[in-house]
Design a protein around this motif. Structure first.
Motif, PDB file in Angstrom:
ATOM      1  N   GLY A  28      36.461  17.748  16.071  1.00  0.00           N
ATOM      2  CA  GLY A  28      37.305  17.883  17.243  1.00  0.00           C
ATOM      3  C   GLY A  28      36.820  18.889  18.266  1.00  0.00           C
ATOM      4  N   HIS A  29      35.644  19.479  18.069  1.00  0.00           N
ATOM      5  CA  HIS A  29      35.102  20.400  19.067  1.00  0.00           C
ATOM      6  C   HIS A  29      34.499  19.599  20.201  1.00  0.00           C
ATOM      7  CE1 HIS A  29      35.729  23.734  16.387  1.00  0.00           C
ATOM      8  NE2 HIS A  29      35.050  23.106  15.441  1.00  0.00           N
ATOM      9  N   ASP A  30      34.798  19.992  21.420  1.00  0.00           N
ATOM     10  CA  ASP A  30      34.290  19.328  22.614  1.00  0.00           C
ATOM     11  C   ASP A  30      33.818  20.438  23.556  1.00  0.00           C
ATOM     12  OD1 ASP A  30      33.748  17.674  24.758  1.00  0.00           O
ATOM     13  OD2 ASP A  30      35.689  16.671  24.714  1.00  0.00           O
ATOM     14  N   VAL A  31      32.507  20.519  23.774  1.00  0.00           N
ATOM     15  CA  VAL A  31      31.930  21.568  24.600  1.00  0.00           C
ATOM     16  C   VAL A  31      31.230  20.905  25.779  1.00  0.00           C
ATOM     17  CG1 VAL A  31      30.290  23.486  24.691  1.00  0.00           C
ATOM     18  CG2 VAL A  31      31.564  23.039  22.571  1.00  0.00           C
ATOM     19  N   ALA A  56      33.688  29.906  21.609  1.00  0.00           N
ATOM     20  CA  ALA A  56      33.865  30.078  20.166  1.00  0.00           C
ATOM     21  C   ALA A  56      34.119  28.728  19.507  1.00  0.00           C
ATOM     22  CB  ALA A  56      35.029  31.027  19.896  1.00  0.00           C
ATOM     23  N   ILE A  57      33.503  28.528  18.357  1.00  0.00           N
ATOM     24  CA  ILE A  57      33.656  27.297  17.596  1.00  0.00           C
ATOM     25  C   ILE A  57      34.189  27.660  16.218  1.00  0.00           C
ATOM     26  CG2 ILE A  57      32.428  25.349  16.553  1.00  0.00           C
ATOM     27  CD1 ILE A  57      30.436  25.603  18.922  1.00  0.00           C
ATOM     28  N   ASP A  58      35.347  27.066  15.857  1.00  0.00           N
ATOM     29  CA  ASP A  58      35.906  27.296  14.530  1.00  0.00           C
ATOM     30  C   ASP A  58      34.973  26.691  13.494  1.00  0.00           C
ATOM     31  OD1 ASP A  58      38.209  28.558  15.497  1.00  0.00           O
ATOM     32  OD2 ASP A  58      39.238  26.636  15.759  1.00  0.00           O
ATOM     33  N   ASP A  59      34.657  27.463  12.464  1.00  0.00           N
ATOM     34  CA  ASP A  59      33.767  27.005  11.404  1.00  0.00           C
ATOM     35  C   ASP A  59      34.231  27.627  10.097  1.00  0.00           C
ATOM     36  OD1 ASP A  59      31.609  26.060   9.894  1.00  0.00           O
ATOM     37  OD2 ASP A  59      30.278  27.665  10.562  1.00  0.00           O
ATOM     38  N   ALA A  60      35.124  26.925   9.396  1.00  0.00           N
ATOM     39  CA  ALA A  60      35.683  27.447   8.150  1.00  0.00           C
ATOM     40  C   ALA A  60      34.601  27.726   7.118  1.00  0.00           C
ATOM     41  CB  ALA A  60      36.717  26.463   7.591  1.00  0.00           C
TER      42      ALA A  60
END
Length: 132
Positions: A28-31, A56-60
């Motif tokens: 769901g990341h859209d850059v 910033a990109i969430d990366d669990a």
């Protein structure tokens, strides 16, 4: 004798790139990259990424470094630069093998390629004109 007619000024062109690039991940990341963007879990503009917009990109899984890569549009091309990340940056062009980027060396990313930032994969395409 009559004075010559005035010469019209050249059209004013907006500064910056004419092309924007869109990176989309399954997560769901859209850059959208129009100029210079620095990406990571908690990116900071370093000397190599001076003036870049932090994204910033969430990366669990924490496969992304805090400041992972610089993405920039130069002459309508998307360039990716590994900013000495822990898990690297790879470009995987359609129908070819993935290429590991050498840290600090800007590398062109072809349209339709997958850009791997750590374990986060993005499909790379030119952004539609409406978003530019």
């Amino acid at each position: 004798a009559a004075a010559p007619p005035p010469v019209p000024a050249p059209p004013i062109r907006p500064h910056g790139p004419r092309t924007a690039w869109r990176l989309r991940s399954d997560g769901g990341h859209d850059v959208t990259v129009r100029g210079r963007v620095v990406v990571g879990r908690d990116p900071r503009a370093t000397d190599a990424a001076a003036g870049a917009e932090p994204v910033a990109i969430d990366d669990a899984a924490r496969s992304l470094s805090k400041t992972h890569a610089l993405l920039e549009v130069v002459d309508d091309r998307l360039l990716a630069t590994d900013l000495a990340s822990t898990n690297g940056v790879r470009i995987w062009p359609e129908g070819e093998d993935a290429v590991e980027l050498e840290p600090g060396r800007p590398t062109s990313v072809p349209e339709g390629a997958v850009l791997l930032l750590g374990d986060v994969a993005f499909l790379v395409n030119r952004a539609p004109d409406a978003t530019v």
